[in-house]
Scaffold this motif. Structure first.
Motif, short mmCIF file in Angstrom:
data_model
loop_
_atom_site.label_atom_id
_atom_site.label_comp_id
_atom_site.label_asym_id
_atom_site.label_seq_id
_atom_site.Cartn_x
_atom_site.Cartn_y
_atom_site.Cartn_z
N HIS A 1 47.58 22.67 34.41
CA HIS A 1 46.15 22.38 34.35
C HIS A 1 45.43 23.39 35.25
N ILE A 2 44.49 24.12 34.68
CA ILE A 2 43.75 25.11 35.45
C ILE A 2 42.26 24.83 35.24
N ALA A 3 41.53 24.65 36.34
CA ALA A 3 40.08 24.48 36.26
C ALA A 3 39.44 25.77 36.75
N GLY A 4 38.53 26.34 35.98
CA GLY A 4 37.92 27.61 36.37
C GLY A 4 36.48 27.70 35.97
N GLU A 5 35.88 28.86 36.27
CA GLU A 5 34.47 29.06 35.96
C GLU A 5 34.24 30.50 35.55
N LEU A 6 33.58 30.69 34.41
CA LEU A 6 33.15 32.03 34.00
C LEU A 6 31.80 32.26 34.65
N GLY A 7 31.65 33.41 35.33
CA GLY A 7 30.38 33.64 36.00
C GLY A 7 30.18 35.09 36.33
N PHE A 8 29.04 35.35 37.00
CA PHE A 8 28.63 36.73 37.18
C PHE A 8 29.54 37.49 38.15
N SER A 9 30.34 36.77 38.92
CA SER A 9 31.26 37.48 39.81
C SER A 9 32.50 37.96 39.04
N ASP A 10 32.62 37.52 37.78
CA ASP A 10 33.80 37.90 37.00
C ASP A 10 33.69 39.32 36.46
N GLY B 1 59.48 35.41 29.11
CA GLY B 1 58.69 36.59 29.43
C GLY B 1 57.49 36.24 30.27
N THR B 2 56.64 37.23 30.46
CA THR B 2 55.44 37.07 31.27
C THR B 2 54.23 37.09 30.34
N TYR B 3 53.32 36.16 30.54
CA TYR B 3 52.16 36.03 29.65
C TYR B 3 50.87 35.94 30.44
N TRP B 4 49.81 36.37 29.82
CA TRP B 4 48.47 36.15 30.37
C TRP B 4 47.70 35.22 29.44
N ILE B 5 46.98 34.31 30.06
CA ILE B 5 45.96 33.53 29.35
C ILE B 5 44.63 34.18 29.68
N GLY B 6 43.88 34.55 28.67
CA GLY B 6 42.55 35.11 28.88
C GLY B 6 41.49 34.14 28.44
N VAL B 7 40.49 33.94 29.29
CA VAL B 7 39.38 33.03 28.98
C VAL B 7 38.11 33.86 28.90
N THR B 8 37.43 33.77 27.76
CA THR B 8 36.15 34.45 27.64
C THR B 8 35.24 33.61 26.74
N SER B 9 34.07 34.13 26.45
CA SER B 9 33.13 33.37 25.62
C SER B 9 32.96 34.07 24.28
N PHE B 10 32.54 33.33 23.29
CA PHE B 10 32.30 33.91 21.96
C PHE B 10 31.02 34.75 21.99
N GLY B 11 29.99 34.20 22.60
CA GLY B 11 28.72 34.92 22.69
C GLY B 11 28.66 35.75 23.97
N ALA B 12 27.72 36.69 24.01
CA ALA B 12 27.58 37.55 25.19
C ALA B 12 27.01 36.77 26.37
N SER B 13 27.47 37.13 27.58
CA SER B 13 26.90 36.63 28.84
C SER B 13 26.93 35.12 29.02
N GLU B 14 27.82 34.43 28.31
CA GLU B 14 27.90 32.98 28.52
C GLU B 14 28.67 32.69 29.81
N SER B 15 28.29 31.62 30.49
CA SER B 15 28.98 31.27 31.73
C SER B 15 29.10 29.76 31.85
N GLY B 16 29.94 29.31 32.80
CA GLY B 16 30.08 27.87 33.04
C GLY B 16 31.52 27.48 33.33
N ASP B 17 31.70 26.18 33.52
CA ASP B 17 33.01 25.64 33.87
C ASP B 17 33.89 25.48 32.64
N TYR B 18 35.19 25.60 32.86
CA TYR B 18 36.14 25.36 31.77
C TYR B 18 37.43 24.75 32.33
#
Ligand SMILES: [Zn+2]
Length: 466
Positions: A361-370, A440-457
Motif C-alpha cells: 500500500h503506497i499513499a502519495g501525491e502528484l504535485g508541483f514539486s514532482d 526482477g526489478t520493476y517501477w510503478i509510474g503514477v501520472t495523470s491523463f490530462g496535463a498538470s493534474e495534481s492531488g492525492d492517490y
C-alpha cells in the motif's frame, strides 16, 4: 434466482483476489426488515419459519449486514405486478407464480427487489427499499442438510441464497459459494458469501495468501491519523491454519506513517502468542521487521510495543501451546512518529526520483514539486519480485484521472521494457493492471491523463492466488 439445473455461464473473468459479485444496489442502512410469519412445517417436520430465521441469522451473525424479523404474515406479491413495485414491506412465501408471471423452467425461487435511484439520471447504484422472496410452490420442498435429494428441494439453503440477493449480491460462479447460480451440495454460507456482504457493507474481508492460509482485512485496516486505535476479537478454531501444531489467525494492517505501536493479544481461554511481520508487495516477509511475544502482557497475555516503519503488516494471533482453542481479543494503539519514512531513493536517468518502496500500500501525491514530463507530473516507485507472482496493481485517486505504468528495469536503469500502461482499467477513471511478473526489478509510474493534474492517490498491490 436459484435454478435446479446447471447453468452454463459463458463468463470469462480475470482471477480477481475475491470472487463475490456485488449487484451494486444496497440497503441504505445495512439492514432489512422481513416479515417472517410463514406457517406450517416441512414433510419431515421442520418449521419453515424456523428455517428462515436460521438463514437470516447466518447472514447477520457472520457479516456486517443485519436481517431483522417481523413476526407477521404478509403476502410477498402484494402490489407486485407489471405496474406496481410492492407495498413497501418485504415478505417471503410459497406462491404458485412469480407475482403475476409464470416461474421459468427449473426455477426454485425468485427475489424481487424494489429499487430507488439515488441520482436523477439513475447512473449510480440504487437503494433497495423492498425485497420479496417467492418459492415455487409447484415443487417438492423439505428442510435438510447435506447432499441434495431428489425431488425434494432444501428450503433452508435456497433461503440462504435468496437472502444473498435481498442484501445485494449477484451470482458467483468462480468460487465455492451459496451464491453460485445453481443449487448444490453446499448447504451453508461460505467465506466468499460473507466476504461479499462485508465488501458491500463495510465489514472485514479475507483474501488468500501464497502460504495457503487466509488473511483477514478488517473493516478499518489502513491507519494514517496521528493517533489511531483498533479492537478486534476472534477465535482459534479447528478450521484455522496451523503452524507447528498451533492454530493461527492472520490480520492485515497498514500504517502510512512510521508508527509507535502498542499491540496486545488477550485471552481467558488460551495462552496467547502474538506475531507482527512487515510484508512486501509480493507477500514476502521484509527482514528486520519481525516481532513475536508470548508473555509481555498481563499474566500470560502477549504485548508488543515497538517503533515500526510505515508499511503493511500481518498480525498473527496464535497460542504458545499446541492445539489450543478459544476466543481472544486484540487491542491496537498507534501513534504516528514525526520522523518521515526513510525509504531509499535515487535519481533515474529521466531526472525523476525513484523511491525504493516495497510496500503493498503506497499513499502519495502528484504535485508541483514532482518531476514533470510532457506537462504531466510523474512519481516512480521501485519494487522487487523474487519469485514469479501474479500481481494486481490498483491506482485510485479522487483528485485526478490517474494513469498507471509498470516498467521492468534491466541493466541498471537503462530504459526498461514497458510492461503495461493503463488509464481507466479500474473503477471510474481509476487504473488497474493485472500481470504475471517474472523475478526482477520493476517501477510503478503514477501520472495523470490530462496535463498538470495534481492531488492525492493510493496504490494497492495485491497478489492473485489461483
Ligand atoms: Zn440466484
Amino acid at each position: 434466482m436459484y435454478r435446479a439445473a446447471i447453468l452454463l455461464l459463458a463468463l470469462s473473468r480475470l482471477p480477481y483476489a475475491n470472487g463475490f459479485e456485488p449487484s451494486g444496489n444496497t440497503w441504505e442502512f445495512g439492514r432489512a426488515e422481513l416479515y417472517v410469519g410463514m406457517t406450517g412445517n416441512s414433510p419431515t417436520g421442520g418449521s419453515w419459519r424456523d428455517a428462515l430465521l436460521r438463514a437470516m441469522a447466518a447472514w447477520s451473525d457472520g457479516s456486517a449486514f443485519e436481517f431483522v424479523a417481523i413476526d407477521a404474515a404478509i403476502d410477498p406479491c402484494l402490489e407486485r405486478n407489471t405496474s406496481a413495485f410492492g407495498d413497501g414491506r418485504s415478505a417471503i412465501d410459497f406462491t404458485p407464480h412469480q407475482c403475476g408471471t409464470e416461474y421459468g423452467e427449473n426455477v426454485l425461487a425468485v427475489t424481487l427487489n424494489t429499487l430507488i435511484c439515488t441520482d436523477p439520471a439513475c447512473v449510480n447504484p440504487a437503494h433497495i427499499t423492498e425485497s420479496d422472496i417467492v418459492f415455487n410452490s409447484s415443487l417438492d420442498w423439505d428442510i435438510y442438510s447435506g447432499p441434495l435429494r431428489f425431488p425434494e428441494q432444501d428450503f433452508e439453503r435456497v433461503a440462504l441464497h435468496e437472502l444473498g440477493h435481498v442484501l445485494g449480491l449477484g451470482h458467483e460462479s468462480t468460487s465455492f459459494a451459496i451464491m453460485q447460480p445453481s443449487v448444490s451440495n453446499l448447504d451453508r454460507l461460505q467465506s466468499d458469501d460473507f466476504d461479499g456482504a462485508n465488501f458491500i457493507y463495510g465489514g472485514s474481508v479475507s483474501f488468500q495468501s501464497i502460504y495457503g492460509f487466509e488473511v483477514t482485512l478488517p473493516a478499518a485496516s489502513v491507519f494514517s491519523d496521528p493517533i489511531s486505535a483498533a479492537q478486534l476479537s476472534g477465535e482459534l478454531a479447528p478450521s484455522d491454519a496451523q503452524v507447528g501444531g498451533r492454530f493461527i489467525d492472520v490480520f492485515q494492517f497498514t500504517f502510512t506513517n512510521n508508527t509507535r505501536i502498542d499491540l496486545r493479544l488477550n485471552s481467558g481461554e488460551i495462552n496467547p502468542k502474538l506475531y507482527l511481520v512487515r510484508m512486501a508487495a509480493t507477500q514476502s516477509v521484509i527482514a528486520g521487521s519481525e516481532f513475536e511475544d508470548d508473555d509481555s502482557g498481563i499474566g500470560p497475555n502477549s504485548r508488543i510495543t515497538a517503533d515500526i516503519p510505515a508499511g503493511t503488516y500481518w498480525l498473527g494471533a496464535s497460542s504458545s501451546n499446541v492445539a489450543e482453542l478459544g476466543e481472544y481479543s486484540i487491542e491496537m494503539n498507534a501513534n504516528a512518529l514525526a520522523s518521515q519514512l526513510q525509504l531509499e531513493s535515487f535519481e533515474s536517468i529521466y531526472g525523476a526520483m525513484v523511491q525504493i518502496n516495497p510496500n503493498p500500500h503506497i499513499a502519495g501525491e502528484l504535485g508541483f514539486s514532482d518531476f514533470s514530463f510532457d506537462n504531466r507530473f510523474l512519481d516512480l516507485y521501485q519494487f522487487q519480485v523474487d519469485a514469479s507472482t501474479n500481481l494486481q496493481i490498483d491506482l485510485t485517486s479522487n483528485d485526478f484521472d490517474a494513469s498507471l505504468m509498470l516498467v521492468e528495469i534491466r541493466e541498471n536503469q537503462l530504459p526498461g521494457a514497458l510492461v503495461l500502461q493503463d488509464d481507466d482499467g479500474g473503477v471510474g477513471f481509476n487504473s488497474r493492471i493485472n500481470q504475471l511478473l517474472n523475478p526482477g526489478t520493476y517501477w510503478i509510474g503514477v501520472t495523470s491523463f490530462g496535463a498538470s493534474e495534481s492531488g492525492d492517490y493510493d496504490i494497492e498491490v495485491s497478489v492473485l492466488v489461483p
